[in-house]
Design an enzyme around this catalytic site. Structure first.
Site, PDB file in Angstrom:
ATOM      1  N   GLU A 248     -39.345 -40.758   6.559  1.00  0.00           N
ATOM      2  CA  GLU A 248     -39.135 -40.884   8.008  1.00  0.00           C
ATOM      3  C   GLU A 248     -40.340 -41.522   8.702  1.00  0.00           C
ATOM      4  OE1 GLU A 248     -36.227 -40.490   9.196  1.00  0.00           O
ATOM      5  OE2 GLU A 248     -35.365 -39.481   7.452  1.00  0.00           O
TER       6      GLU A 248
ATOM      7  N   THR B 127     -33.578 -47.638   1.907  1.00  0.00           N
ATOM      8  CA  THR B 127     -34.796 -47.977   1.163  1.00  0.00           C
ATOM      9  C   THR B 127     -34.490 -48.717  -0.138  1.00  0.00           C
ATOM     10  OG1 THR B 127     -35.492 -45.801   1.869  1.00  0.00           O
ATOM     11  CG2 THR B 127     -36.956 -46.959   0.393  1.00  0.00           C
TER      12      THR B 127
ATOM     13  N   GLY C 112     -30.969 -39.723  -1.257  1.00  0.00           N
ATOM     14  CA  GLY C 112     -30.530 -38.445  -1.818  1.00  0.00           C
ATOM     15  C   GLY C 112     -29.019 -38.447  -2.008  1.00  0.00           C
TER      16      GLY C 112
END
Lengths: 661, 661
Positions: free
Chosen positions: B421, B139, B178
């Site tokens: 997702e 992303t 993350g």
């Protein structure tokens, strides 16, 4: 200025400034609001780090600092009008709460309303000079909405002419009052009054809790912060456990009820004297719903105009996400709702002040209706806004989850309104009680007045369940007046169904109370429909006041969208009651899509009209200039985790792990 | 044990343990789960301060510590089965996330699936010994769901046989992964591959970002934490800006596509090789929806059984709030939903593994259906659960807002599933694409297989808009099979309406793509109805597997409530399609109230059957023993604001304020 958002502003079909005046209540009010806002924005003390980068203790510290600053600045500027104070504070404190909030909102007003003259002379100057820092301790750990259930006791001891206060159980510990944990040195404590062996119910007592010079807790006082919450991080919501705390007899607020030195009790003349304050606060919350939702819409709609994503037509550049129908369908009905609630808030405010005038002249006739209306609308608007804020947040994709969007803050700051000042379901049931009572009066042939008078009409029309085909359809889905009518008939129908449910339950040999409980679903639904009708009606009524053709046109589109979207969401009710036919419900869906397209060019101008300063929104996504990404990067770099290049946990845990394997 | 909650357990009409076995998938699985859980609970390292009392830096520190501990402990205990690892970790980490989450879930699996043999030999041992700590950077700040829009470039330089990576714009900065901010020293970076003047689209590259011995950022790497979020406080979601970063040619993952030393490019054999992982993760999320909702129901229902408030009958003691119909109406449909989603999660898991087996034998036939189903159900279940958690929180009154309830944590930890997702609306539209395609095939006379085969039937029955009275009503609202049928017909109807909307838009001379966009509302609604049908159908199917009469009976009640509540919430659809009559819809309301009363004595036993340990829930309100208030007081006293008696802000701001006035 981001070119996309510039283009959006050029497509407005109306004068944004004129709409802002309507929202503010006139050009002069807009001017004055901006004047006050500029005092804040140009004040070097207003600059501070984002509270999201702070610990709870630092946030609390900042809130106390701001509270103290605001007091001095408001005096310096000579701002004394309550609306202007509200305006100043709401910008100065940003998305934070005021550390001394309850001192101003509950403690001082209670002194004003419940002190006898001697008490007034003693306590008001102390409170207004902040020697006494007060809070209002009503809720207990085990007791919220139901006041009669409160357990704290105040037992009069004639020997010493003192009250002895106690928290007899764990569940009786005072819990939640803002400013109680660390800030206040006094609390108005609500307790069951016992004297000469009798209990006389709840009364209010001024209890010193901290030493006025050292700020340390007094003997018998166990006081502290109740710990972290979903939001309100900067607020020291507190607990208070009273262990044989003695206060002088004169610390009971004695304007209405009294305990004489010998312990004899004189009861108050009326039990409904605090009725007005509750109504006022609930009416205010309707306006808060409008503000929270309009801020959220401003952020989501501005961001949706600069955010490009995916593709509608292959090979073409990624479109603004505001061009997706699915995005419009999420945001434009909420935008319409924000406008609707704003006008309802204005109405509640005006009505409250009008009725307060009547009351001061001894006319209480409209109070029950206002009470029922404020309870229901408080619940109706806070539920809608709380859900709406989250839709706005999720419509911003991942970035809505970042605190830089401000949407998480707006949510956690607003969502408690669903619970405080009367839990929403309880509020809906209170309104339902008034509606069912009015319905029965109408059935008994009594002529109702005010907003429930439609229950007379419905009675005359004998609305009954019947197949769709049997009822001639007269609704024009393009005519707002016709839609107000259909909302009214739906409300009448659902009130009737609720009243009938109670009757049916009674026939099953249930008591009146059980019948009421076993009809709760229908009762809440009836209140909801009643409130929905009121909102549509007030939005339509507002349009009649608007002279400017272009503004009138765009607001009419919003009002129509609000009404039709509500029908689409609740189409079952309208079909069931035979108020709309199946083809009409299909037409409603088609019409909604047309209205979305029609609103598209005005979407950004409509949120601009709310006229929130960037300093007020504190949102990277909602910036007026649309320059989102560069500012998000700047914001992130200030994150406390970036203060060191290598976090100590690397040396503590990861390095050793590598060597162990 | 609180006597109220004890009484609740005695009123169970079924054997709680037997239901737990069904939820776990058999008694042996229950036994093994408890064995693993007791490893955690009896581990002194598991004891730690509530993360809610910590700063973000301390929470991150704790997460890293726990990640390192878990690695060592799992090896020590020899736990290697993925389900058992999941079980161990989900208790050990509590409501926190794993610092090395993406290392395990994305980094290592990507190495396994996309390394060529030499790469595998080099990188896998480094990753599995945690010399390399990896994340997965896909992303970007301006690009999420639409992968083709990613802007990061990797340009091959044949002179040095290196790739040069760049973030050419602000919006191209990698954002959100993350573990990227502080934890990882490597990232798999998705970038547009350029070689010999051509762009070959997205490829994956292993990029070293921090020095493997000092952990400092490497030259050309701008990396850090993206700042505080709504939740995920302990996770260092990060940004990564690449400034002419050079990596060896061999760092491009080359199992499928290759760049030769001279820069020539060999493309991968198929573009759908990562299809399976997405499907798997989305299927997993369905199970997460069930878990988040069942935890929330456990907390809210247990608390509602010990919480007494207000009065039903005047003068009597305050009733348990679970006795209020309004409270039952909030919680029991959610309890039914939690069970429904649990069984759907089991089905998705089984189906995924079955189809994966087929795929490994070259049979891809069921993949498109599973893909469509997992996308839609991911959206359907996460939306329902995210709203349901908040209903549970607000049903706990003020205390739901306290972090001691754990409900705020559950919400902020779960709500991102609506976005990550695959953003939910996009997911619903993907499912809709499959449904519309299937509908057109059915219209063209093709025989469909699998779950969409009902579109054939509908075609044969020629479902068309018609007045209610014209259709004979055959639905039995007390028969689950009959309700499955009516959900099926509703789905068929709404798919048909969506397909017709597209046709109508096309007639207005719109392109295929615009027609699709202008039908988005209908398309999302069709997907929603399809998913709702699937859930009701799977719940009903599960009942057939259950032998124990008492368990079968209570689950049947839940399934009926789930189905009827869905009808009541969407009654417009059923009336519009002529599937139910007005009197039937009224009967549904009455039946729902009966089911609520019927479920009342089993409410606590039904949440007990989820069998969450107190250590798992970490909720004062949800405690198994029901001793809520004393523990809430204990919890609050540990609040960091209570560490000092007088907060420093008193001396800094309040004292001086008093002296100034």
């Amino acid at each position: 200025m981001n070119p996309d958002i510039l283009k959006e502003r050029q497509s407005a079909t109306f004068d944004v400034e004129k709409l802002t005046h309507i929202l503010d209540g006139g050009p002069e009010k807009t001017r004055r609001r901006r004047e006050i806002e500029s005092l804040v924005i140009n004040d070097p003390d207003f600059q501070h780090e984002d509270p999201n980068f702070m610990s709870r203790s630092e946030r609390y510290d900042l809130a106390v600092k701001k509270s103290a600053q605001m007091i001095l600045k408001l005096r310096e500027y000579g701002i004394a009008d309550p609306d202007e104070i509200y305006c100043y504070k709401s910008l100065f404190r940003g998305n934070c709460h005021e550390a001394l909030g309850l001192h101003f909102v509950m403690f001082i007003p209670t002194l004003y309303s419940q002190c006898d003259p001697q008490q007034f002379k003693k306590w008001v100057p102390l409170a207004e000079s902040f020697q006494v820092l007060g809070t209002y301790a009503q809720t207990e750990m085990g007791h919220g909405t139901h006041l009669r259930g409160l357990e704290t006791t105040a037992t009069y001891d004639p020997a010493t002419q003192e009250f002895v206060l106690n928290s007899p159980t764990v569940s009786s510990i005072k819990w939640w009052p803002g400013g109680l944990g660390k800030t206040s040195n006094h609390a108005i404590v609500l307790a069951q009054l016992h004297t000469l062996g009798n209990c006389h119910g709840l009364h209010a007592f001024i209890v010193p809790i901290r030493n006025m010079s050292t700020h340390e807790a007094l003997p018998g006082i166990v006081v502290g912060d109740i710990g972290p919450k979903f939001g309100f991080h900067e607020v020291d919501n507190g607990f208070l456990k009273l262990e044989n705390v003695r206060i002088p007899r004169e610390n009971m607020l004695m304007k209405y009820a009294q305990v004489e030195p010998d312990g004899s009790y004189a009861k108050p003349p009326s039990s409904k004297l605090t009725y007005g304050t509750m109504v006022f606060i609930r009416s205010m919350i309707v306006g808060e719903s409008a503000r929270a939702l309009s801020k959220s819409c401003t952020i989501a709609i501005r961001y949706s105009s600069v955010r490009h994503q995916s593709e509608i037509r292959p090979g073409e550049p990624e479109p603004q996400i505001l061009d997706y129908q699915a995005q419009q369908y999420k945001l434009f009905p909420l935008l319409a709702t924000a406008y609707a609630f704003h006008f309802v808030g204005q109405y509640m405010n005006t009505t409250y002040h009008r009725i307060t005038g009547d009351i001061s002249q001894g006319d209480f006739s409209e109070l029950p209706e206002l009470h029922a209306l404020s309870a229901g609308l408080k619940a109706f608007t806070t539920w809608a806004a709380t859900a709406g804020i989250e839709v706005c947040r999720m419509s911003c994709g991942g970035h809505g989850f970042s605190c830089s969007s401000a949407l998480p803050d707006i949510y956690v700051t607003f969502t408690p309104t669903c619970t405080y000042e009367g839990e929403n379901t309880v509020m809906m049931l209170q309104t339902a009680r008034y509606l069912v009572k009015s319905y029965r009066q109408a059935q008994a042939g009594q002529q109702l007045s005010g907003i429930v008078s439609y229950l007379n009409e419905a009675e005359q029309r004998r609305v009954q369940p019947q197949p769709v085909s049997a009822r001639p359809t007269v609704v024009n889905i393009n005519d707002l007046a016709s839609l107000v009518e259909v909302y009214k008939l739906r409300a009448a129908k659902l009130v009737e169904l609720a009243a009938k449910s109670i009757q049916q339950e009674l026939q099953h040999r249930k008591s009146q109370e059980d019948a009421w409980n076993y009809s709760a679903i229908e009762l809440v639904r009836a209140s909801d429909a009643h409130c929905h009708y009121v909102v549509v009606k007030l939005f339509a009524a507002k349009l009649a006041e608007i002279g400017d053709t272009a503004v009138h046109s765009v607001l009419s589109t919003l009002a129509l969208l609000y009404a039709l979207h509500g029908i689409a969401q609740n189409s079952g009710h309208f079909l069931q009651a035979g108020l709309l036919s199946v083809p009409q419900v299909l037409q409603v869906s088609v019409r909604i899509k047309e209205l979305l397209s029609q609103l598209r060019p005005n979407a950004v101008p409509l949120v601009d009209a709310f006229n929130y300063q960037d300093a007020m929104l504190q949102s990277v996504l909602g910036r007026y200039d649309g320059n989102v990404y560069e500012n998000m990067f700047e914001w992130a770099r200030r994150s406390p985790l970036n203060r060191t290049e290598v976090h100590e946990s690397y040396h503590k845990y990861l390095k050793p792990l590598q060597s162990k394997l």
